[in-house]
Design an enzyme around this catalytic site. Sequence first.
Site, PDB file in Angstrom:
ATOM      1  N   CYS A  87     -30.161 -98.419 -81.027  1.00 30.05           N
ATOM      2  CA  CYS A  87     -29.721 -99.219 -82.156  1.00 30.05           C
ATOM      3  C   CYS A  87     -28.494 -98.559 -82.777  1.00 30.05           C
ATOM      4  CB  CYS A  87     -30.768 -99.396 -83.236  1.00 30.05           C
ATOM      5  SG  CYS A  87     -32.280-100.152 -82.697  1.00 30.05           S
TER       6      CYS A  87
ATOM      7  N   ARG B  96     -25.419 -98.596 -77.705  1.00 26.01           N
ATOM      8  CA  ARG B  96     -26.674 -98.045 -78.224  1.00 26.01           C
ATOM      9  C   ARG B  96     -27.820 -99.061 -78.200  1.00 26.01           C
ATOM     10  NH1 ARG B  96     -25.885 -93.297 -81.603  1.00 26.01           N
ATOM     11  NH2 ARG B  96     -27.959 -93.716 -82.346  1.00 26.01           N
TER      12      ARG B  96
ATOM     13  N   TRP C 160     -31.920-102.394 -80.353  1.00 28.51           N
ATOM     14  CA  TRP C 160     -32.696-102.174 -79.123  1.00 28.51           C
ATOM     15  C   TRP C 160     -34.146-102.274 -79.580  1.00 28.51           C
ATOM     16  CZ3 TRP C 160     -36.385 -98.661 -77.416  1.00 28.51           C
ATOM     17  CH2 TRP C 160     -36.606 -98.627 -76.043  1.00 28.51           C
TER      18      TRP C 160
ATOM     19  N   ASN D 165     -32.480 -97.814 -87.841  1.00 32.55           N
ATOM     20  CA  ASN D 165     -32.705 -97.275 -86.488  1.00 32.55           C
ATOM     21  C   ASN D 165     -33.970 -96.450 -86.534  1.00 32.55           C
ATOM     22  OD1 ASN D 165     -30.243 -98.288 -85.830  1.00 32.55           O
ATOM     23  ND2 ASN D 165     -29.216 -96.316 -85.610  1.00 32.55           N
ATOM     24  N   GLY D 166     -34.732 -96.422 -85.450  1.00 34.04           N
ATOM     25  CA  GLY D 166     -35.927 -95.579 -85.415  1.00 34.04           C
ATOM     26  C   GLY D 166     -37.190 -96.394 -85.608  1.00 34.04           C
TER      27      GLY D 166
ATOM     28  N   GLU E 288     -32.436 -88.242 -58.820  1.00 36.07           N
ATOM     29  CA  GLU E 288     -31.339 -88.822 -59.600  1.00 36.07           C
ATOM     30  C   GLU E 288     -30.792 -90.086 -58.918  1.00 36.07           C
ATOM     31  OE1 GLU E 288     -30.283 -88.661 -62.454  1.00 36.07           O
ATOM     32  OE2 GLU E 288     -28.228 -89.360 -62.429  1.00 36.07           O
TER      33      GLU E 288
ATOM     34  N   LYS F 279     -30.757 -93.829 -60.610  1.00 39.27           N
ATOM     35  CA  LYS F 279     -29.538 -94.633 -60.790  1.00 39.27           C
ATOM     36  C   LYS F 279     -29.758 -96.039 -60.226  1.00 39.27           C
ATOM     37  CE  LYS F 279     -27.738 -92.821 -63.187  1.00 39.27           C
ATOM     38  NZ  LYS F 279     -27.831 -91.506 -63.738  1.00 39.27           N
TER      39      LYS F 279
ATOM     40  N   GLU G 269     -32.209 -98.111 -62.497  1.00 43.02           N
ATOM     41  CA  GLU G 269     -31.720 -98.572 -63.798  1.00 43.02           C
ATOM     42  C   GLU G 269     -30.613 -99.606 -63.687  1.00 43.02           C
ATOM     43  OE1 GLU G 269     -29.503 -94.341 -64.790  1.00 43.02           O
ATOM     44  OE2 GLU G 269     -30.061 -95.606 -66.440  1.00 43.02           O
TER      45      GLU G 269
ATOM     46  N   HIS H   8     -47.958 -86.899 -47.140  1.00 42.30           N
ATOM     47  CA  HIS H   8     -49.157 -86.795 -47.980  1.00 42.30           C
ATOM     48  C   HIS H   8     -49.414 -88.081 -48.759  1.00 42.30           C
ATOM     49  CE1 HIS H   8     -49.446 -82.655 -46.827  1.00 42.30           C
ATOM     50  NE2 HIS H   8     -48.180 -82.495 -47.143  1.00 42.30           N
TER      51      HIS H   8
ATOM     52  N   LYS I 274     -27.826 -96.327 -74.489  1.00 41.13           N
ATOM     53  CA  LYS I 274     -27.242 -95.037 -74.134  1.00 41.13           C
ATOM     54  C   LYS I 274     -27.913 -93.864 -74.840  1.00 41.13           C
ATOM     55  CE  LYS I 274     -24.104 -92.518 -72.101  1.00 41.13           C
ATOM     56  NZ  LYS I 274     -24.359 -92.270 -70.681  1.00 41.13           N
TER      57      LYS I 274
HETATM   58  C1  F6R Z   1     -29.913 -92.228 -66.880  1.00 42.50           C
HETATM   59  C2  F6R Z   1     -29.702 -91.830 -68.242  1.00 42.50           C
HETATM   60  C3  F6R Z   1     -30.871 -91.362 -69.032  1.00 42.50           C
HETATM   61  C4  F6R Z   1     -30.464 -90.167 -69.900  1.00 42.50           C
HETATM   62  C5  F6R Z   1     -31.608 -89.769 -70.834  1.00 42.50           C
HETATM   63  C6  F6R Z   1     -31.264 -88.535 -71.656  1.00 42.50           C
HETATM   64  O1  F6R Z   1     -28.715 -92.621 -66.275  1.00 42.50           O
HETATM   65  O2  F6R Z   1     -28.613 -91.890 -68.733  1.00 42.50           O
HETATM   66  O3  F6R Z   1     -31.948 -91.045 -68.220  1.00 42.50           O
HETATM   67  O4  F6R Z   1     -30.098 -89.106 -69.063  1.00 42.50           O
HETATM   68  O5  F6R Z   1     -31.883 -90.830 -71.686  1.00 42.50           O
HETATM   69  O6  F6R Z   1     -30.138 -88.745 -72.447  1.00 42.50           O
HETATM   70  P1  F6R Z   1     -29.329 -87.533 -73.040  1.00 42.50           P
HETATM   71  O7  F6R Z   1     -28.705 -86.787 -71.917  1.00 42.50           O
HETATM   72  O8  F6R Z   1     -28.313 -88.156 -73.949  1.00 42.50           O
HETATM   73  O9  F6R Z   1     -30.317 -86.677 -73.782  1.00 42.50           O
END
Ligand code: F6R
Length: 606
Positions: A2, A27, A74, A98-99, A478, A482, A485, A501, A601
């Site tokens: 948010c 956000r 969000w 927010n929160g 990772e 990617k 998401e 396993h 983000k």
């Molecule tokens: C995946 C991604 C998230 C962040 C996670 C932590 O592409 O961006 O998994 O890595 O939300 O965010 P930060 O690094 O800002 O603490």
Amino acid sequence: MCGIVGITSTKNVSSSILNSLRKLEYRGYDSAGIATLENGIIKEVKCEGRVDALETNLAKQNLDGNVGIGHVRWATHGVPSTVNAHPHSSDRVSVVHNGIIENSTLLKKLLIKKGYIFKSQTDTEVIVHLISDYLKKNDLKNAIIKMLKRLHGSFALGIIFQDQPDLLIGARRGSPLAVGYGPNENYLGSDSYALKSMTNKVTYLDDSEFCIIKNDNVEFFDEAGKKINKKILELSKDDKEYEKGDYKHFMAKEIDEQPMTIKNCVNEYIDKISNSINIYNFPWKKNDLKSILLIGCGTAYHSCLMAKYWFEQMTNLDVNVDVASEFRYRKNKFKKDCLYIFVSQSGETADTYAALDLCNKNKVKTCSIVNVVESSIARDSKFVLPIHCGPEVGVASTKAFLGQMLVLYILCLKLAKDRKEIDKKILSSKIKSLLDLSKNVKKTLLTEDQIQLVCKSFADAKGSMFLGRGFSYPIALEGALKLKELVYVHAEGYPAGEMKHGPLALIENGMPVVVLAPRDEYFKKTISNMQEVIARGAKVLLITNKSKDEVVHENIWQSIKVENTIDDLLPFLITVPLQKLAYHSALNKGYDIDKPRNLAKSVTVE
Ligand code: F6R
């Protein structure tokens, strides 16, 4: 998670609020809204969806007024909809939030008993009615203090009042909030990015503080109402980094920027003349540390997992890794001789911050590795190592991941050297290889054409697997994250040796499987595991590094070869085609790459 913006000015504020909301859209982007005070009446324009939809609504319904608040949401409580979009208002006040208010159900019951009517399913509306209630018998400041006392949880608030034509309140507990200063106007924002187009002078609220913002003056208080003095900081003017330039998406730009961000980071931490590491002010001596605990979420957690391999290989430290949301609720044994390292791009992730806070309360050694140096995690850690990547706007983390790994690797070399656990010649050759990393990543970006040939198979498959051993295992996780998401398909990262396993049962004819097998000490074992999945019908995309010896297996579907470097640094190179794979698969599907569904983000709720 948010975004909040607020402005009090001598001019009309709605278009500036709208512009800031565009910047904050990373956000949260499931609904948006603005409220202003127009001739003594609070007016709102809201919508489900993005800021573009809000702009369309604003064009139909003018919103005047010199004080106002805006929000991008969000969803936590209540589905994304116009009625649940913020601001939430009564005749007397309007609130953006927010929160999460953890005791909102109880407060709502009490307020309903008092006759207040709720329009939305959000937890935010309790704040609106609580303030309205306290304003009946209190002045504004005391109404805020009393309202804050009733709230449990972590939050950031922006509030305007029907009878206050040039006044805005900001309050913070947990979620970040900043105040900006302009000529005859002042601002409130959930991060400095929101404020940057208007000012580079900011003050960050700390936990449990609130502020009263007027056109020409800002006052700060603790939650008991005691006035406090705060510093005004000057932000760098790097707005260009927030532009997409010739790129269609921030993610594509951020992937391609990696050679440059690696160069910046290496320049910052490596002295090329003496071939040594520039981390001078590290506050602890070699005998102070016996162990390390690395903590992060999502992609940042994967960089922590990667670092475990390096630290274990090069030092005698005990190394553990934890997901922040688990660490914060476990019965941890806090150790004085352990270094707790927090990794976070945004520096605002609620779970990572809470884990740090817990460590600080237990008076242990804390260090953070962040991209945003003004962030809460950076400010509250004893020692900070920035990754120098520049702003990362795409929701999927790319350049920050390489930046986090790079700083962790350099920290590992430093500790190994200080503790005399690495041979001088080996250290020197590893540093030399680091100086070539940027060039090698740049060359590896050229694998893009080959990736485009395979991405449709990954985008259309009902699921895929990413396998790796040793250094390649965190990268497999990772790569799968990617793809999940951005492409909304199931993808699973797995240690290649664990397949038999259980997960081998998932392999069926035509299933795309990425096998990460650079020519490191795990190579032969991984190739054997690759043969096991090929034998069961998998379509294997092999990612390895260039070599004279071919990996001969007639049934490999496609192979991609990254540049050569020392084993430790191969994880950086094999990450690049996986980022491109997720990007092009999402492009193939026509999905919103920079703002994938259901995500945001900066995850400032737990
Ligand atoms: C995946 C991604 C998230 C962040 C996670 C932590 O592409 O961006 O998994 O890595 O939300 O965010 P930060 O690094 O800002 O603490």
